[in-house]
Design an enzyme around this catalytic site. Structure first.
Site, PDB file in Angstrom:
ATOM      1  N   ALA A   1       0.852  -1.181   0.000  1.00  0.00           N
ATOM      2  CA  ALA A   1       0.000   0.000   0.000  1.00  0.00           C
ATOM      3  C   ALA A   1       0.892   1.237   0.000  1.00  0.00           C
ATOM      4  O   ALA A   1       2.100   1.153   0.214  1.00  0.00           O
ATOM      5  CB  ALA A   1      -0.919   0.009   1.217  1.00  0.00           C
ATOM      6  N   MET A   2       0.281   2.418  -0.232  1.00  0.00           N
ATOM      7  CA  MET A   2       1.030   3.676  -0.269  1.00  0.00           C
ATOM      8  C   MET A   2       0.205   4.783   0.355  1.00  0.00           C
ATOM      9  O   MET A   2      -0.993   4.902   0.105  1.00  0.00           O
ATOM     10  CB  MET A   2       1.386   4.023  -1.726  1.00  0.00           C
ATOM     11  CG  MET A   2       2.084   5.358  -1.893  1.00  0.00           C
ATOM     12  SD  MET A   2       3.648   5.409  -0.987  1.00  0.00           S
ATOM     13  CE  MET A   2       3.800   7.172  -0.732  1.00  0.00           C
ATOM     14  N   GLU A   3       0.876   5.636   1.157  1.00  0.00           N
ATOM     15  CA  GLU A   3       0.192   6.592   2.028  1.00  0.00           C
ATOM     16  C   GLU A   3      -0.089   7.951   1.421  1.00  0.00           C
ATOM     17  O   GLU A   3      -0.281   8.931   2.148  1.00  0.00           O
ATOM     18  CB  GLU A   3       1.026   6.794   3.296  1.00  0.00           C
ATOM     19  CG  GLU A   3       2.374   7.496   3.091  1.00  0.00           C
ATOM     20  CD  GLU A   3       3.536   6.550   2.908  1.00  0.00           C
ATOM     21  OE1 GLU A   3       4.684   6.966   3.124  1.00  0.00           O
ATOM     22  OE2 GLU A   3       3.303   5.379   2.549  1.00  0.00           O
TER      23      GLU A   3
ATOM     24  N   GLU B   1      -1.282   2.821   6.777  1.00  0.00           N
ATOM     25  CA  GLU B   1      -1.326   3.957   5.849  1.00  0.00           C
ATOM     26  C   GLU B   1      -1.982   5.186   6.474  1.00  0.00           C
ATOM     27  O   GLU B   1      -1.585   6.318   6.191  1.00  0.00           O
ATOM     28  CB  GLU B   1      -2.056   3.561   4.560  1.00  0.00           C
ATOM     29  CG  GLU B   1      -1.464   2.365   3.841  1.00  0.00           C
ATOM     30  CD  GLU B   1       0.051   2.429   3.695  1.00  0.00           C
ATOM     31  OE1 GLU B   1       0.595   3.527   3.448  1.00  0.00           O
ATOM     32  OE2 GLU B   1       0.705   1.378   3.838  1.00  0.00           O
TER      33      GLU B   1
ATOM     34  N   HIS C   1       0.400   7.020   8.671  1.00  0.00           N
ATOM     35  CA  HIS C   1       1.301   7.852   7.869  1.00  0.00           C
ATOM     36  C   HIS C   1       0.754   9.257   7.617  1.00  0.00           C
ATOM     37  O   HIS C   1       1.533  10.171   7.319  1.00  0.00           O
ATOM     38  CB  HIS C   1       1.538   7.193   6.509  1.00  0.00           C
ATOM     39  CG  HIS C   1       2.695   6.259   6.471  1.00  0.00           C
ATOM     40  ND1 HIS C   1       3.942   6.572   6.967  1.00  0.00           N
ATOM     41  CD2 HIS C   1       2.812   5.000   5.956  1.00  0.00           C
ATOM     42  CE1 HIS C   1       4.765   5.557   6.761  1.00  0.00           C
ATOM     43  NE2 HIS C   1       4.104   4.581   6.160  1.00  0.00           N
TER      44      HIS C   1
END
Length: 895
Positions: free
Chosen positions: A319-321, A355, A358
Site C-alpha cells: 500500500a502507499m500513504e 497507511e 502515515h
C-alpha cells in the site's frame, strides 16, 4: 566489493597489496590535491552544470500548478507544470528532477502572476542523475518570486512506479485500462518535472484531463469539471496542504466507490473496480474507525476534507500513504465476506491502519532525507499495533507484534545489515532502505522505548514531536529531543533535561536508573547495526549480566566496540512482578532478593535483544515448559523457542537442547509459540530437502507431525473461534495435509471433490480452503480445475490461495510453464535461495550474480543471500549428524 569478513590466502596478499597501492597512487591527484570539480555531460554533449545526486538548496519551490492529460488508448500523457520558486542566492541555473520525460518547452516568469512576460529557458538533460537544468539569461533576484513553466510528454510506465498503466479483466472477460501513480521514493519525477526530494515541501493544484467515460481522483476533493473539447473533460482539484512530492497521487479509471463520514466530518471513500466494489465495506468501516482513533490519539485533527482508499489491480507495494488518496493492492483492501480468511481480515486492518498512521507520521511530519526513512515506516508499523489493539480488540494484534521483531532480527543478524538510520544518496540505495530494518526493527525499538518510558509519557513525547514539526521535515535527533523533556510516571525533571526517580517510588514498578537520556540511549539502537546478545549467569543471588554484539556464523562475536543502552526486564520463579534495569555497560551484576529456580529475561519480548542462560539456565527453563508452560506468557514461550535456535547458530547452545525445548509443544495451544516452533523446525527439513537427505528428512517430517498431532486432531473443519484460533487452524491443517497426514488428506479430498463437482460454487469453510486446494492440486485434473478458477475468480483471497496450491504441485511440467506475478527483486532473490546449503549452490549463486550488470538496488539483498547460504552450510555441517542421532533417540523414547 570485498566483504570485510572474507579472509584472503597468504599467497595472494602481496598481489592484492600491490594492486591496492597502484589504485591509491592513481587516486591521489583527485582525492588529495585541490582541483576544479568535474561536471557530467548533458545528453546533447554540453557540460551539465551540476555534479551531485542531491539538488542544490538555494532554489526553493513553494507551489505547483499541474495539468496532466493521460491518453489510455495510446498509453501516453502530456502535461504542463508551473512551479513557483524563490532563490536564496543569485543563480541563473535551476536544477530539478525529470526522468523519462520529453521536455518540449520551458519558460520563466518573473513574479507570481500569469500575465507577466515569459523568458525562454535553455534545457539541459542529465539522464543518469535523473536531472534537468534550466538556464536563464541572467541570475534570479534573491527573494523575488518566479514561476517556471514546463511543457512535456511521456509514456505511461510499464513498471509499477511513476504514472503507470494498470489493467484488469471484468467478469465478462473485457480487459480495461486505467492509469495510477506510485511516486515513493523517487518517481514523482517520472510524472512531472519537480524538486523530487522530501524536504522540498510545497502545495499542489492538480488538474487532470480525461474522457467522459473515466473518473479522476487525486489528493484533494474535486472542485469543478470543465469541458475543454469534445470528449475531453478537465477536473480541477482543490489545493493541497504543504507536502512532499512523493505524496502526490492521481488515478484515471472507471472505479466505483462507497463512502462514510467520520465524527469530525471527514469523508472516507473506498474505490475499486466495479465488479469488486461489494468487497469494500469492511475496509471502509475500519478506515473510519481508525481515522477517528488517530485524531484522538495524536490530538491533531486530520487536515484534509477527505480520505480515499483505492484498490489498484496492479500494485507492487502492499500500500502507499499518498495524502488523502491512499492506494493498495486489491488483496490488501478488499474483503470478500464469503471467501476471505481470518488472516485476510487481520492483514487488511493492519495495512489500512499503517497507511492512515502515515497521514501524521510521514505526511504531516516527514523525514528530511531517506536515511531516516524509519521515522516514517517504523512509526507507522508500530502504530498499527497501538491503534488496532484499541479499535479491533477481537483481533488480538498484540500477540503478533514480537513476530515482527524476529523477522527484523533474521536480517539484522547478518554482517550485511545496516543501521536503522543509514546514509543513502542515489535512487537505488534509497529503494534498499524499504526493508525489515526500517519497518520492523524501527517499530520494535519504538515499542521498547514505550515500555521503558511508559505508555503515557511516550504518547506525550510523540504528540509534542508531531505538533512541533507539523508540515516540516525532521532528523533522527528531533524525535529524541522531543522525548527528552518527557519524564516517565513518578519521575521528576531536572534543569539538565534528565529524569530521576522520586525518593519513595517502587524500584519494581519502574526503571532502576540514575538518569534518563533518551537521545544517547536511542542512538545506540539507530546509529549502529545489529542487536545485543545478553548472557545471564546466576550465582546464588547474583545474576551476572553481559552484553555483546550478536552476529550469525561465529561462536565468539568479533570485538566491535558496539555497546547498547538496554532496558532489561525479568521475572523469576519467585516473582512474576516485572523487574527492570537499564544496562549501559558491557557487564553488570543484579542482586536478587532471594535465590531462584529459574529466571526469564526480556519479559513479553518487549526488548530488541536475545538472551542466553549459562550453566543450567536453559535446562531449568526447558523443565518449566515441560512441567507448567503456562507459568510464563505465550510471548515468553515463543521468545524462548526463538532465542534457543538463534543461539544454536552461533554455537552457544547445542541443537539437541534446542530440540529438547520444542518437545513441550505437544501440550501447547496458543498460536504464537506454535508458529514460532514451526518457523524454526520447518526450515530444518527444507534444508534437508535441498540436499536430498531423504531418510532423515522423512524422519524429521514425521517427528513434526507427531509433535503436533494432538493439536491437529483437535481442529474442526469450520470457521469457528477467535481470529488467532482460526489462523492456527488454517496453518495446522495445511501443514498436516502437505505432510500427507492421512486423516487430514482424506478430509481435504472429500471437500475438494464436493467443490469441484459443484463447479467451484460449493461454499468451503474459509479456514480450511488452503489445505483443501493444496490437496486438490496434487492431481492433474484438480490442478487444471484450480487454474481455470484462478483465471475467473473475483476474490483476491481465493486467487492467492489457488496460487499457493498450484505452486506446490509435484508435477514439474506444470510449474515450468505456469507464471504468476512476483514481489520485488529482493524477496525473489532471498526467497528462492534461502534454503540452499551446499558449496556447489553457493558458487552457482555467486556466479549468477557476478555475471549480471552491477545493479545497486540488488547489492544488499545479494550479499544477504550469500551470507545466508554460507550460514546454512556451516549450520548443516555442524548439526546434521546431531539431528539424525537426536531423531533416532526420540523415536526410541516413544517405543
Amino acid at each position: 566489493m570485498i566483504s570485510p569478513s572474507v579472509k584472503w590466502p597468504l599467497a595472494t596478499r602481496p598481489l592484492l597489496l600491490s594492486t591496492l597501492l597502484i589504485l591509491l597512487t592513481v587516486a591521489t591527484p583527485s582525492s588529495c590535491q585541490s582541483r576544479e570539480p568535474t561536471f557530467p555531460k548533458a545528453s546533447n554533449g554540453a557540460p551539465f552544470p551540476w555534479n551531485k545526486m542531491r539538488l542544490p538548496e538555494h532554489i526553493i519551490p513553494a507551489h505547483y500548478d499541474l495539468m496532466i492529460h493521460a491518453n489510455l488508448t495510446t498509453l501516453t500523457f502530456g502535461g504542463t507544470t508551473q512551479i513557483e520558486i524563490t532563490a536564496s542566492e543569485p543563480t541563473s541555473t535551476i536544477i530539478l528532477h525529470s526522468h523519462h520525460l520529453q521536455v518540449s518547452k520551458a519558460t520563466l516568469r518573473k513574479g507570481g502572476g500569469e500575465r507577466q512576460a515569459e523568458e525562454p529557458l535553455r534545457v539541459l538533460e542529465n539522464p543518469p542523475q535523473e536531472q534537468i537544468a534550466l538556464l536563464a539569461s541572467k541570475p534570479l533576484v534573491v527573494g523575488l518570486p518566479y514561476t517556471i513553466v514546463i511543457d512535456y510528454t511521456g509514456n505511461l510506465s510499464e513498471s509499477f512506479h511513476g504514472f503507470y498503466k494498470s489493467t484488469y479483466r471484468t467478469k465478462e472477460g473485457e480487459v480495461r485500462v486505467l492509469a495510477s501513480t506510485q511516486f515513493e521514493p523517487t518517481a514523482a519525477r517520472m510524472a512531472f518535472p519537480c524538486f523530487d526530494e522530501p524536504a522540498f515541501k510545497a502545495s499542489f493544484l492538480i488538474k487532470i484531463r480525461r474522457e467522459p467515460r473515466h473518473l479522476a481522483i487525486s489528493n484533494m476533493p474535486l472542485v469543478k469539471s470543465v469541458i475543454v473539447a469534445e470528449g475531453l473533460i478537465e477536473d480541477h482539484f482543490d489545493v493541497t496542504v504543504k507536502m512532499s512530492t512523493y505524496l502526490v497521487a492521481f488515478i484515471v479509471s472507471d472505479f466505483k466507490s462507497v463512502s462514510k463520514m467520520t465524527k469530525s466530518g471527514v469523508k472516507v471513500s473506498v474505490y475499486a473496480v466495479p465488479d469488486k466494489i461489494n468487497q469494500a465495506d469492511y475496509a471502509l468501516d475500519a478506515a473510519v474507525t481508525l481515522l477517528e482513533f488517530y485524531e484522538d490519539y495524536f490530538n491533531i485533527p486530520y487536515p484534509l476534507p477527505k480520505q480515499d482508499l483505492a484498490a489498484i489491480p496492479d500494485f507492487q507495494s502492499g500500500a502507499m500513504e499518498n495524502w488523502g488518496l491512499t492506494t493498495y493492492r486489491e488483496s490488501s483492501l478488499l474483503f470478500d465476506a464469503e471467501k476471505s480468511s481470518a488472516s485476510s481480515k487481520l492483514g487488511i486492518t493492519m495495512i489500512v491502519s499503517h497507511e492512515l498512521a502515515h497521514q501524521w507520521f510521514g505526511n504531516l511530519v516527514t523525514m528530511e532525507w531517506w536515511n531516516d526513512l524509519w521515522l516514517n515506516e517504523g512509526f507507522a508499523k508500530f502504530m498499527e499495533f497501538v491503534s488496532v489493539s484499541v479499535t479491533h480488540p477481537e483481533l488480538k494484534v498484540e500477540e503478533y507484534f514480537f513476530g515482527k521483531c524476529f523477522n527484523a532480527m533474521e536480517v539484522d543478524a547478518l554482517n550485511s545489515s545496516h543501521p536503522v538510520s543509514t546514509p543513502v544518496e542515489n535512487p537505488a540505495q534509497i529503494r534498499e532502505m524499504f526493508d525489515e530494518v526500517s519497518y520492523d526493527k524501527g517499530a520494535c525499538i519504538l515499542n521498547m522505548l514505550r515500555d521503558y518510558l511508559g505508555a503515557d509519557a511516550f504518547k506525550s513525547g510523540i504528540v509534542k514531536y508531531l505538533q512541533k514539526y507539523s508540515y516540516k521535515n525532521t532528523k533522527n535527533e528531533d524525535l529524541w529531543n522531543s522525548m527528552a523533556s518527557i519524564c516517565p510516571t513518578d519521575d521528576t525533571q531536572h534543569m539538565d533535561g534528565f529524569c530521576s526517580r522520586g525518593e519513595h517510588s517502587s524500584s519494581t514498578a519502574h526503571w532502576r536508573r540514575e538518569g534518563l537520556d533518551v537521545k544517547t540511549m536511542m542512538n545506540t539502537w539507530t546509529l549502529q547495526k545489529g542487536f545485543p546478545l545478553i548472557t545471564i549467569t546466576v550465582r546464588g543471588r547474583n545474576a551476572h549480566v553481559k552484553q555483546e554484539y550478536y552476529v550469525k556464523g561465529v561462536a565468539d562475536a568479533p570485538e566491535t566496540g558496539l555497546l547498547w543502552h538496554i532496558p532489561l526486564t525479568f521475572i523469576t520463579s519467585k516473582s512474576d512482578a516485572v523487574q527492570r534495569f537499564l544496562l549501559k555497560t558491557r557487564t553488570d551484576v543484579l542482586i536478587l532478593p532471594e535465590e531462584v529456580e529459574w529466571i526469564k529475561f526480556n519479559v513479553g519480548m518487549n526488548g530488541y535483544y536475545i538472551v542466553h542462560y549459562e550453566d543450567d539456565g536453559w535446562d531449568s527453563l526447558t523443565g518449566l515448559l515441560k512441567g507448567t508452560h503456562t507459568a510464563i506468557s505465550s510471548n515468553d514461550r515463543a521468545s524462548l523457542i526463538n532465542n534457543a535456535f538463534q543461539l544454536v547458530s552461533i554455537g552457544k547452545l547445542s541443537i539437541e537442547k534446542a530440540l529438547d525445548l520444542t518437545l513441550y509443544l505437544k501440550h501447547e495451544t496458543e498460536i504464537m509459540p506454535v508458529f514460532q516452533g514451526l518457523n524454526e523446525l520447518i526450515p530444518m527439513y527444507k534444508l534437508m530437502e535441498k540436499r536430498e537427505m531423504n531418510e532423515v528428512e522423512t524422519q524429521f517430517k514425521a517427528f513434526l507431525i507427531r509433535l503436533l498431532r494432538g493439536l491437529i486432531d483437535k481442529q474442526t473443519w469450520t470457521d469457528e473461534g477467535s481470529v488467532s484460533e482460526r489462523m492456527l487452524r488454517s496453518q495446522l491443517l495445511l501443514l498436516a495435509c502437505v505432510r500427507k497426514y492421512q486423516p487430514c488428506v482424506q478430509k481435504a479430498e472429500g471437500y475438494f471433490r464436493q467443490w469441484q463437482e459443484a463447479g467451484g460454487n460449493f461454499s468451503l469453510p474459509n479456514d480450511v480452503t488452503l489445505a483443501v486446494f493444496a490437496v486438490g492440486a496434487q492431481t492433474l485434473e484438480g490442478w487444471d480445475f484450480l487454474y481455470s478458477k484462478y483465471q475467473s475468480s473475483l476474490s483476491s483471497t481465493e486467487k492467492n490461495q489457488i496460487e499457493f496450491a498450484l505452486c506446490i504441485s509435484q508435477n514439474k511440467e506444470k510449474l515450468q510453464w505456469f507464471e504468476l506475478g512476483s514481489s520485488s527483486i529482493a524477496y525473489m532473490v532471498t526467497g528462492t535461495t534461502n534454503q540452499f546449503s551446499t558449496r556447489a549452490r553457493l558458487e552457482e549463486v555467486k556466479e549468477f550474480f557476478s555475471s549480471l550488470k552491477e545493479n545497486g538496488s540488488q547489492l544488499r539483498c545479494v550479499q544477504q543471500t550469500i551470507e545466508t547460504i554460507e550460514e546454512n552450510i556451516r549450520w548443516m555441517d555442524k548439526n546434521f549428524d546431531k539431528i539424525k542421532a537426536w531423531l533416532q533417540n526420540e523415536q526410541l523414547n516413544l517405543l
